[in-house]
Design a protein around this motif. Structure first.
Motif, short mmCIF file in Angstrom:
data_model
loop_
_atom_site.label_atom_id
_atom_site.label_comp_id
_atom_site.label_asym_id
_atom_site.label_seq_id
_atom_site.Cartn_x
_atom_site.Cartn_y
_atom_site.Cartn_z
N GLU A 247 -3.97 5.17 -24.15
CA GLU A 247 -2.92 4.22 -23.79
C GLU A 247 -1.89 4.85 -22.85
OE1 GLU A 247 0.55 1.44 -25.90
OE2 GLU A 247 -0.83 2.64 -27.13
N LYS A 248 -1.60 6.13 -23.07
CA LYS A 248 -0.56 6.77 -22.28
C LYS A 248 -1.10 7.56 -21.08
CE LYS A 248 3.21 6.76 -25.45
NZ LYS A 248 2.60 5.88 -26.43
N SER A 249 -2.40 7.52 -20.88
CA SER A 249 -2.97 8.27 -19.75
C SER A 249 -3.71 7.33 -18.81
CB SER A 249 -3.92 9.37 -20.26
OG SER A 249 -4.95 8.83 -21.07
N LEU A 250 -4.88 6.90 -19.19
CA LEU A 250 -5.69 6.04 -18.33
C LEU A 250 -4.99 4.73 -17.99
CD1 LEU A 250 -9.19 6.61 -19.90
CD2 LEU A 250 -8.64 6.92 -17.50
N PHE A 251 -4.21 4.21 -18.93
CA PHE A 251 -3.56 2.92 -18.71
C PHE A 251 -2.07 3.07 -18.43
CE2 PHE A 251 -7.17 1.74 -21.63
CZ PHE A 251 -7.96 1.25 -20.61
#
Length: 259
Positions: free
Chosen positions: A196-200
């Motif tokens: 959630e906090k990287s790819l998105f």
């Protein structure tokens, strides 16, 4: 029992494409095993990881990984070109996992098929760090390298002469590498992503924007990925030193002694 761990979908994704300058590099033998088997097995030994997938355009990579317990994700050719972006392959894999398996990984361990310089305890450490602090976007292995410090790098001017990448007019820069701020480089053997906090995330650090903006390091030494035959020899030496010797797995025969 750690219920916090069980509440997360922790997934390993082995990635490797068949179109490489060094033909079939991801499955070339190292100490009698395909190169990709080392990262694949390292993840298999981490009990927190619940799901295992492999993304590739190459049927041989997919089949070898499948024998090691990884579910196949056939990567479209458009995501397997020399200039393809890794993030596209990751997003493609996540979409298929959601469609087929009906879940979205919350923590994704991305394994690079062309790097055997990896230890299970490093993967576990990365997972534990994110489980302890969900504000972390990613955990990545890095190595200190002052020789290739960005302040020491040069670029070419239009006339072919060298220039700096930075404006040093108001900055004092020592010629001694030891005086410079520590410079760390990604090892590119694996990444642990808080999805959630990287790819998105919308504010990832360039060039690897899919790592997000709160990236924590695992500082290691001597790790690298394979691009040529010389790297395979280096990989063998690394494995003999860091896995086989450290774990007392070298037999008398492999040391050169009699059986």
């Amino acid at each position: 029992m750690n219920t916090k761990i069980l509440s997360k979908n922790i997934t390993a994704l082995l990635t490797g494409r068949g179109n490489n300058t060094l033909k079939d590099k991801n499955i070339l033998p190292v100490l009698g095993k395909p190169l990709l088997s080392y990262p694949a097995q390292a993840a298999k030994e981490v009990k927190e990881i619940q799901h295992f997938f492999v993304s590739s355009d190459d049927i041989n990579i997919l089949n070898i990984a499948a024998k090691l317990g990884y579910k196949k994700i056939k990567r479209p050719a458009k995501y397997a070109k020399p200039d393809s972006q890794h993030i596209d392959a990751l997003i493609h894999a996540l979409k298929l996992i959601k469609q087929r398996e009906h879940f979205v990984p919350e923590i994704l361990v991305v394994l690079l098929a062309n790097s055997a310089t990896i230890k299970s305890e490093w993967i576990k450490q990365g997972i534990d760090m994110i489980l302890e602090d969900e504000n972390i976007s990613a955990v990545v292995p890095v190595s200190l390298n002052q020789d290739y410090h960005p302040y020491r790098a040069k670029r070419l001017r239009e006339d072919g002469s060298l220039d700096t990448f930075f404006d040093f007019d108001n900055i004092e820069v020592s010629t001694n590498r030891q005086d410079l701020e520590p410079s760390y480089f990604l090892c590119h053997n694996f990444w642990v992503l808080n999805v959630e906090k990287s790819l998105f995330s919308a504010n990832g650090q360039k060039p690897w924007v899919f790592l997000g903006n709160n990236i924590k390091p695992i500082i290691v030494e001597g790790c690298f990925d394979v691009h040529d035959i010389e790297d395979l020899y280096k990989t063998q030496k690394w494995l003999e030193k860091n896995l086989y010797l450290d774990n007392s797995q070298v037999t008398d025969k492999s040391r050169g002694g009699g059986a």
